[in-house]
Design a protein around this motif. Structure first.
Motif, PDB file in Angstrom:
ATOM      1  N   ALA A  15     -59.562 -26.146  50.709  1.00 53.56           N
ATOM      2  CA  ALA A  15     -59.072 -27.410  51.256  1.00 53.56           C
ATOM      3  C   ALA A  15     -58.309 -27.226  52.564  1.00 53.56           C
ATOM      4  CB  ALA A  15     -58.189 -28.112  50.239  1.00 53.56           C
ATOM      5  N   LYS A  16     -58.431 -28.224  53.416  1.00 59.14           N
ATOM      6  CA  LYS A  16     -57.708 -28.284  54.680  1.00 59.14           C
ATOM      7  C   LYS A  16     -56.965 -29.604  54.736  1.00 59.14           C
ATOM      8  CE  LYS A  16     -61.426 -25.612  55.652  1.00 59.14           C
ATOM      9  NZ  LYS A  16     -62.537 -25.499  54.759  1.00 59.14           N
ATOM     10  N   LEU A  17     -55.780 -29.581  55.328  1.00 61.49           N
ATOM     11  CA  LEU A  17     -54.975 -30.786  55.499  1.00 61.49           C
ATOM     12  C   LEU A  17     -54.619 -30.903  56.971  1.00 61.49           C
ATOM     13  CD1 LEU A  17     -53.149 -33.156  54.469  1.00 61.49           C
ATOM     14  CD2 LEU A  17     -51.350 -31.440  54.194  1.00 61.49           C
ATOM     15  N   MET A  18     -54.833 -32.080  57.543  1.00 57.13           N
ATOM     16  CA  MET A  18     -54.410 -32.346  58.911  1.00 57.13           C
ATOM     17  C   MET A  18     -53.639 -33.656  58.909  1.00 57.13           C
ATOM     18  SD  MET A  18     -56.480 -32.636  62.553  1.00 57.13           S
ATOM     19  CE  MET A  18     -57.888 -33.369  61.806  1.00 57.13           C
ATOM     20  N   VAL A  19     -52.395 -33.591  59.399  1.00 59.40           N
ATOM     21  CA  VAL A  19     -51.544 -34.773  59.512  1.00 59.40           C
ATOM     22  C   VAL A  19     -51.419 -35.097  60.990  1.00 59.40           C
ATOM     23  CG1 VAL A  19     -49.272 -35.762  59.036  1.00 59.40           C
ATOM     24  CG2 VAL A  19     -50.255 -34.097  57.440  1.00 59.40           C
ATOM     25  N   ILE A  20     -51.690 -36.340  61.352  1.00 54.05           N
ATOM     26  CA  ILE A  20     -51.655 -36.743  62.745  1.00 54.05           C
ATOM     27  C   ILE A  20     -50.529 -37.745  62.956  1.00 54.05           C
ATOM     28  CG2 ILE A  20     -52.907 -37.855  64.636  1.00 54.05           C
ATOM     29  CD1 ILE A  20     -54.910 -36.339  61.894  1.00 54.05           C
ATOM     30  N   ASP A  21     -49.522 -37.319  63.745  1.00 55.52           N
ATOM     31  CA  ASP A  21     -48.416 -38.179  64.174  1.00 55.52           C
ATOM     32  C   ASP A  21     -47.711 -38.904  63.030  1.00 55.52           C
ATOM     33  OD1 ASP A  21     -48.941 -37.487  66.806  1.00 55.52           O
ATOM     34  OD2 ASP A  21     -50.316 -39.166  67.103  1.00 55.52           O
ATOM     35  N   ASP A  22     -47.702 -38.339  61.852  1.00 52.19           N
ATOM     36  CA  ASP A  22     -47.089 -38.977  60.677  1.00 52.19           C
ATOM     37  C   ASP A  22     -47.681 -40.349  60.402  1.00 52.19           C
ATOM     38  OD1 ASP A  22     -45.446 -36.786  60.269  1.00 52.19           O
ATOM     39  OD2 ASP A  22     -43.753 -37.663  61.342  1.00 52.19           O
ATOM     40  N   ASP A  23     -48.850 -40.641  60.939  1.00 53.62           N
ATOM     41  CA  ASP A  23     -49.484 -41.943  60.759  1.00 53.62           C
ATOM     42  C   ASP A  23     -50.622 -41.904  59.753  1.00 53.62           C
ATOM     43  OD1 ASP A  23     -47.910 -43.395  62.569  1.00 53.62           O
ATOM     44  OD2 ASP A  23     -49.122 -42.710  64.257  1.00 53.62           O
ATOM     45  N   PHE A  24     -51.398 -40.830  59.785  1.00 52.41           N
ATOM     46  CA  PHE A  24     -52.498 -40.698  58.838  1.00 52.41           C
ATOM     47  C   PHE A  24     -52.804 -39.223  58.634  1.00 52.41           C
ATOM     48  CE2 PHE A  24     -54.422 -41.176  62.996  1.00 52.41           C
ATOM     49  CZ  PHE A  24     -55.482 -40.301  63.010  1.00 52.41           C
ATOM     50  N   PHE A  25     -53.641 -38.943  57.639  1.00 55.86           N
ATOM     51  CA  PHE A  25     -54.007 -37.563  57.343  1.00 55.86           C
ATOM     52  C   PHE A  25     -55.432 -37.513  56.845  1.00 55.86           C
ATOM     53  CE2 PHE A  25     -52.459 -39.218  53.339  1.00 55.86           C
ATOM     54  CZ  PHE A  25     -53.317 -38.668  52.392  1.00 55.86           C
ATOM     55  N   THR A  26     -56.000 -36.321  56.936  1.00 55.42           N
ATOM     56  CA  THR A  26     -57.281 -36.047  56.316  1.00 55.42           C
ATOM     57  C   THR A  26     -57.100 -34.804  55.447  1.00 55.42           C
ATOM     58  OG1 THR A  26     -59.642 -35.595  56.644  1.00 55.42           O
ATOM     59  CG2 THR A  26     -58.145 -34.773  58.332  1.00 55.42           C
ATOM     60  N   LEU A  27     -57.687 -34.835  54.278  1.00 64.65           N
ATOM     61  CA  LEU A  27     -57.576 -33.742  53.306  1.00 64.65           C
ATOM     62  C   LEU A  27     -58.937 -33.540  52.672  1.00 64.65           C
ATOM     63  CD1 LEU A  27     -55.834 -31.790  51.537  1.00 64.65           C
ATOM     64  CD2 LEU A  27     -55.480 -33.740  50.003  1.00 64.65           C
TER      65      LEU A  27
END
Length: 111
Positions: free
Chosen positions: A5-17
């Motif tokens: 799994a990979k997690l990417m958080v963008i600007d504390d607005d949204f994420f993809t996991l």
């Protein structure tokens, strides 16, 4: 079958996991699955938890939507300090160390 799994958080607005890499092969050939979520509170909690765990709590927590420049400067300092500690065989703080890869991407590495 396994999931890496990979997690990417963008600007504390949204994420993809999920399992997908952000490259052509993952998006077109491989069987991958990612979730995209725009819940700001969940995105913020993911980022806050990960930063705290990886820094071993050594770096102050930033508030939602704070600029990350200062945080990454502290993160880099911690990584370099941990590298020195590892060389001395002393326990490091958190899990942050500089990434090092001696392979050449240009093919100009000498044998």
């Amino acid at each position: 079958m396994y999931i890496h799994a990979k997690l990417m958080v963008i600007d504390d607005d949204f994420f993809t996991l999920g399992s997908a890499n952000l490259n052509f092969r993952s998006m077109t050939v491989d069987s991958e699955l990612n979730l995209l979520c725009d819940d700001e509170e969940v995105a913020y909690q993911f980022r806050k938890t990960l930063f705290d765990r990886y820094s071993g709590g050594a770096i102050r927590q930033f508030e939602k939507h704070d600029k990350m420049d200062d945080y990454f400067l502290h993160f880099k300092r911690l990584a370099n300090e941990n590298k020195k500690m590892m060389i001395k065989n002393i326990m490091i703080t958190g899990h942050v160390v500089p990434f090092s890869d001696g392979r050449s991407v240009t093919g100009s590495r000498k044998a």
